[in-house]
Motif scaffolding. Sequence first.
Motif, PDB file in Angstrom:
ATOM      1  N   ASN A 458       0.857  -1.184   0.000  1.00  0.00           N
ATOM      2  CA  ASN A 458       0.000   0.000   0.000  1.00  0.00           C
ATOM      3  C   ASN A 458       0.893   1.234   0.000  1.00  0.00           C
ATOM      4  OD1 ASN A 458      -2.169   1.691   0.140  1.00  0.00           O
ATOM      5  ND2 ASN A 458      -2.661   1.252   2.284  1.00  0.00           N
ATOM      6  N   SER A 483       1.326  -4.757  -5.738  1.00  0.00           N
ATOM      7  CA  SER A 483       0.071  -5.200  -5.141  1.00  0.00           C
ATOM      8  C   SER A 483      -1.106  -4.437  -5.742  1.00  0.00           C
ATOM      9  CB  SER A 483       0.096  -4.976  -3.623  1.00  0.00           C
ATOM     10  OG  SER A 483      -0.134  -3.624  -3.317  1.00  0.00           O
ATOM     11  N   THR A 484      -2.308  -4.888  -5.411  1.00  0.00           N
ATOM     12  CA  THR A 484      -3.519  -4.226  -5.904  1.00  0.00           C
ATOM     13  C   THR A 484      -3.782  -2.911  -5.192  1.00  0.00           C
ATOM     14  OG1 THR A 484      -4.836  -5.513  -4.332  1.00  0.00           O
ATOM     15  CG2 THR A 484      -4.587  -6.412  -6.552  1.00  0.00           C
ATOM     16  N   GLY A 515       1.918  -7.966 -11.506  1.00  0.00           N
ATOM     17  CA  GLY A 515       0.926  -6.984 -11.086  1.00  0.00           C
ATOM     18  C   GLY A 515       1.040  -5.670 -11.829  1.00  0.00           C
ATOM     19  N   THR A 516       0.026  -4.826 -11.632  1.00  0.00           N
ATOM     20  CA  THR A 516      -0.008  -3.484 -12.219  1.00  0.00           C
ATOM     21  C   THR A 516      -0.462  -2.491 -11.159  1.00  0.00           C
ATOM     22  OG1 THR A 516      -2.282  -3.837 -12.965  1.00  0.00           O
ATOM     23  CG2 THR A 516      -0.514  -4.317 -14.542  1.00  0.00           C
ATOM     24  N   ALA A 518      -2.689  -0.011  -9.317  1.00  0.00           N
ATOM     25  CA  ALA A 518      -4.138   0.158  -9.259  1.00  0.00           C
ATOM     26  C   ALA A 518      -4.529   1.628  -9.336  1.00  0.00           C
ATOM     27  CB  ALA A 518      -4.678  -0.458  -7.975  1.00  0.00           C
ATOM     28  N   ALA A 572     -10.401  -2.031 -12.982  1.00  0.00           N
ATOM     29  CA  ALA A 572      -9.480  -2.791 -12.138  1.00  0.00           C
ATOM     30  C   ALA A 572      -9.879  -4.260 -12.082  1.00  0.00           C
ATOM     31  CB  ALA A 572      -9.446  -2.196 -10.740  1.00  0.00           C
ATOM     32  N   THR A 573     -11.189  -4.531 -12.255  1.00  0.00           N
ATOM     33  CA  THR A 573     -11.663  -5.918 -12.203  1.00  0.00           C
ATOM     34  C   THR A 573     -12.132  -6.417 -13.563  1.00  0.00           C
ATOM     35  OG1 THR A 573     -13.858  -5.129 -11.549  1.00  0.00           O
ATOM     36  CG2 THR A 573     -12.323  -5.730  -9.786  1.00  0.00           C
TER      37      THR A 573
END
Length: 636
Positions: A458, A483-484, A515-516, A518, A572-573
Amino acid sequence: MSLGPCEFFRPSLLWMGCALLKQRKAITGASVIVLAVLCLVTRIGAVDLAWDGSNDLWDADAHWLPGGTEPTSIDDAVIDAGTVTVDRTGEVAGTLVVGNTGQAILQVTAGNNAEATLDIADAVSVGASNPSSVAGGVITVGPNGRLDTGTGVTTIGYGGRIEVVGGGQLRMDAVLVDGGEMYIQQIQAGQALFLGPGEDFTVRRGGHVLFDGRDLFFYDGADVEVASGGRMELVEAALDVGVSVNAELSVAGEGSALVVNTPGSSIGSKWGTEGGGAIITVSDHASASLFGSFNLASGGTQSHGSANVRFESGASVRYGGTFAIGAGFLDGTSAQLTVTGEQTSMIADEDADIIVGHATTGIGTFTVADGATVQGGALPEDAFGTLVVNANGTVTLEGSYAHFNRIENHHGGTFRHDGGDLDFDEFLGDLIQRGGRLATSHTFRRDADIDGRWSIGNATYAVELRGLVTEPDTVSANEVVISTFASLDVTLYPGFEPTLGDTFTILTSDEPIDGTFANINLPEFSGLTFDVLHSPLAIVLETVLAGDYDDSGQVEQGDLDLVLQNWGLDTATAGVPTGWVNDLSFGLIDQAELDGVLLNWGNTAAPAFGRAGVPEPAAFGGVCGLAGAGFGRRRG
């Protein structure tokens, strides 16, 4: 010296009394009274001294010569004029006052004698208590001289000075430098000033203490305070605090300063089998300059030392050399260095190393918190700063800003980046970024290398682009895990604007990136913005038309249709919508995307040609309102 009539005629009175006894004359009531008076005024063995520059009880050069016709002990001595020299051995059974109401000098120096010693049983006062006073006193302890101030407080007031030169020796209990000066010089190797059990040393109200080559030892419960504009300075001298049992050193208040330039100082370490313990605090906008080698519970092989050092509440600390924190050789040795608070800073002015913990024994903790700044190595390249985290070391960064040229975290220690900005050139080991920002905006370097895995939790990767397309700000790592919850924040250096089609590689990895980001914050400038391009081993920024989502070369109906058709979609989803090519942030497609179209409507690859008319809000069927002023590409 001004003497009362009894003092002045004391020898004559004694002679008269003795003569009466020798002649065995009848002792009448009157003679008994006379003898009683003689005994009172003589006070054999101890008298008061009030020296005003005359020579009574002193030789022609104002030398105190105890053992001759003068007393071997003086009850209380007040020297307020002229110069007095003690060149043999003397004692003041009470207090000594020098230069309290006038200008006076007291010298303790052997001259041609083997040794000169002056013992003071009680308090010593040098100088005046009033800063506007013209009075002033100086006590000089010179070659083969020794001054022992006894159990009272030694106060050095305004205009007062105690100096030890030429190999002189000084022993003090409690010391208050209250506007005056103390100068301690080393002539013979290995000399030091010791402050021991229960002894206090206070420097305040503009007082200045200088140890020039003379080491300073605080031990066995000594309490040292520099406050209210006081200054304590050590030049080519070691500062040892808590080398046997606990001792405390406090520097507090604006204008108060501690200056140490030493080949080696020990804080709460070595000396004896009981173990050392030290607490040092620099606070309340005080300053400290610490250069050389500082061992915080890190020296010796015989003790279990401990040290707790805090820079807080706006303290300003400059340093250079080596800080070893808990790098001791025995189990149980521990040390903490904490830099905390808004406006608190610890900045290296020259090459500097901070070493935390020992490979197998000593435990060290280094914490930067609550808005504090630590800068190891000057910017951009004047000095080189290293942070080394050993197996038993823990580093926690959650302050405002921390910079080091090299961070070594490959020895098995613990490194936590929990908040604030972190900046480095080289990171050896795995970097777990749980909060804060890895920021490039603080230095003029072009890239940073992570010889390990970079895990972005985060937290934020903050990139500032400065205009060198061929040498963009880049972080290179062995592995990258995003991370997301991770964010990418891109800004432009003031005065720099990329042109359409410019690309900037901001991240590379030896292994495929996992990952990318968010949340992506991108600037808009002259109708342009960036598209974030992901490849297996890199992330690249490309300058594109803001709002040109379908990559047609113009912001027009096709881009508006993409927004309306996918309104409310969570990318994002759900992933990237069909036909959407440029300028997409992960998250909801909403007002931000619509603003990108409306504020750039009609723009092409040459935005100076003007814009076509912006469509009326009614054309959107009430789906959304007008574009907001001051738009910048942002996804919270």
